[in-house]
Design an enzyme around this catalytic site. Structure first.
Site, mmCIF file in Angstrom:
data_model
loop_
_atom_site.group_PDB
_atom_site.id
_atom_site.type_symbol
_atom_site.label_atom_id
_atom_site.label_comp_id
_atom_site.label_asym_id
_atom_site.label_seq_id
_atom_site.Cartn_x
_atom_site.Cartn_y
_atom_site.Cartn_z
ATOM 1 N N VAL A 1 1.180 9.700 -0.479
ATOM 2 C CA VAL A 1 0.022 10.673 -1.537
ATOM 3 C C VAL A 1 -1.184 10.056 -1.769
ATOM 4 O O VAL A 1 -2.105 11.481 -1.251
ATOM 5 C CB VAL A 1 0.631 10.815 -2.884
ATOM 6 C CG1 VAL A 1 0.048 9.930 -4.094
ATOM 7 C CG2 VAL A 1 0.324 12.034 -2.916
ATOM 8 N N LYS A 2 -2.176 8.935 -1.744
ATOM 9 C CA LYS A 2 -2.854 9.494 -1.086
ATOM 10 C C LYS A 2 -3.769 9.140 0.179
ATOM 11 O O LYS A 2 -5.370 9.038 -0.025
ATOM 12 C CB LYS A 2 -3.361 7.560 -1.985
ATOM 13 C CG LYS A 2 -3.467 7.195 -3.402
ATOM 14 C CD LYS A 2 -4.293 7.974 -3.770
ATOM 15 C CE LYS A 2 -4.354 7.224 -5.503
ATOM 16 N NZ LYS A 2 -5.365 8.329 -6.710
ATOM 17 N N ASP A 3 -2.666 9.614 1.043
ATOM 18 C CA ASP A 3 -3.284 9.336 2.517
ATOM 19 C C ASP A 3 -3.852 11.311 2.629
ATOM 20 O O ASP A 3 -4.618 11.108 3.310
ATOM 21 C CB ASP A 3 -2.089 9.706 2.927
ATOM 22 C CG ASP A 3 -1.820 8.215 4.126
ATOM 23 O OD1 ASP A 3 -1.697 7.157 2.809
ATOM 24 O OD2 ASP A 3 -0.583 8.401 4.652
#
Length: 305
Positions: free
Chosen positions: A7-9
């Site tokens: 999700v950090k992308d």
């Protein structure tokens, strides 16, 4: 399902775009960040595609798989001792000082850079609303930077004020007590967790604007998280990390609180590939006193010594 596998992308792309828009980062520049791993991996992917150098400082408690992947993506990686944010040698402060020494460099400051939160206001929240056809009753997830919880909560509450938002917190984090005490207790930190990249010792700038929108907090033990890692693999065919499993435990608990017929959304942060030498190792599970938490019929998945 993001290119960097977490999700950090989303936050990684938005903090770099924000630096470009402000003129802080120009062609050939360097991006520096302090991260437990996944934001760094996202930044490394974006830097590769945009031609920037990438420098990552991270606690030396993180999995070797993450460190190896960062280096494969061309990032310079500095694993440093894991110390509290208040300590000048905390990985975030070391990253900031590194960026300050370089020309044409930015410290993306994921914890307090609200471009992180904006990523979820502009992408994650709208996608959840669209994919549920607006029929969402509750949202819950853990926080590291607070960007996902804050951005999604803000978007969903603006669409429908009746949507409930619960923070899910692991051992060693102060946020459960902070929310349960109505914002009075912020320094009660006890224990530690097997989860990586979540839990906090403070309210970040990403989370601060939306603190009043959080309806409740759930404390999720490592025992429940590790059991859910194995249950999701066995029952759903989902191979996920411990933070994802914690989020799913929280979603189940939230569903029980809100009652039958409610639609609860959470975030599957990343896969188990980055943690498999720990999560599926008998020796590691025993060292963390978690072997007993895995039901007998699921122990067949403990395939590593």
């Amino acid at each position: 399902m993001n290119p960097g596998g977490s999700v950090k992308d989303r936050a990684a792309l938005f903090v770099i775009k924000d630096s470009e828009e402000k003129g802080e980062l120009k062609a050939g520049g360097t991006v520096v960040e302090g991260t437990a791993g996944n934001t760094g991996i996202g930044l490394a992917h974006v830097c590769r595609s945009k031609g920037y150098k990438c420098v990552i400082y991270m606690p030396n408690t993180q999995s070797q798989e993450k460190i190896d992947l960062l280096r494969m993506l061309g990032a310079e990686v500095y694993p440093v001792p894991a110390v509290a944010f208040e300590n000048p040698e905390n990985y975030n402060h070391q990253a900031r000082r590194h960026a300050e020494k370089l020309p044409n460099a930015v410290w993306t400051n994921q914890f307090d850079n609200i471009a992180n939160r904006r990523a979820h206001l502009e992408t994650t929240g709208p996608e959840i609303w669209e994919q549920t056809n607006g029929l969402v009753d509750g949202f819950t997830c853990s926080t590291g930077t607070g960007g996902t919880l804050a951005g999604v909560t803000r978007f969903l509450k603006e669409k429908n004020p009746k949507v409930k938002s619960f923070i899910a917190d692991p051992p060693g984090s102060v946020l459960y007590n902070y929310f349960k005490s109505g914002g009075k207790v912020l320094n009660e930190r006890s224990g530690s967790s097997i989860t990586e990249g979540i839990g906090q010792g403070r309210v970040t700038t990403n989370l601060q604007p939306d603190v009043d929108l959080i309806d409740d907090a759930l404390y999720i033990s490592d025992e429940k998280s590790i059991e859910m890692v194995y249950r999701l693999l066995d029952e759903e065919g989902l191979y996920v990390g411990a933070s994802t499993a914690l989020n799913v435990v929280a979603a189940v608990e939230m569903a029980k609180i809100l009652g039958p017929g409610k639609k609860i959304v959470t975030i599957l942060c990343d896969g188990a590939y980055r943690y498999q030498t720990r999560l599926f190792s008998r020796k590691w599970l025993e060292s963390k006193e978690l072997l007993h938490a895995i039901p007998e019929h699921l122990k067949k998945y403990i395939v590593l010594p």
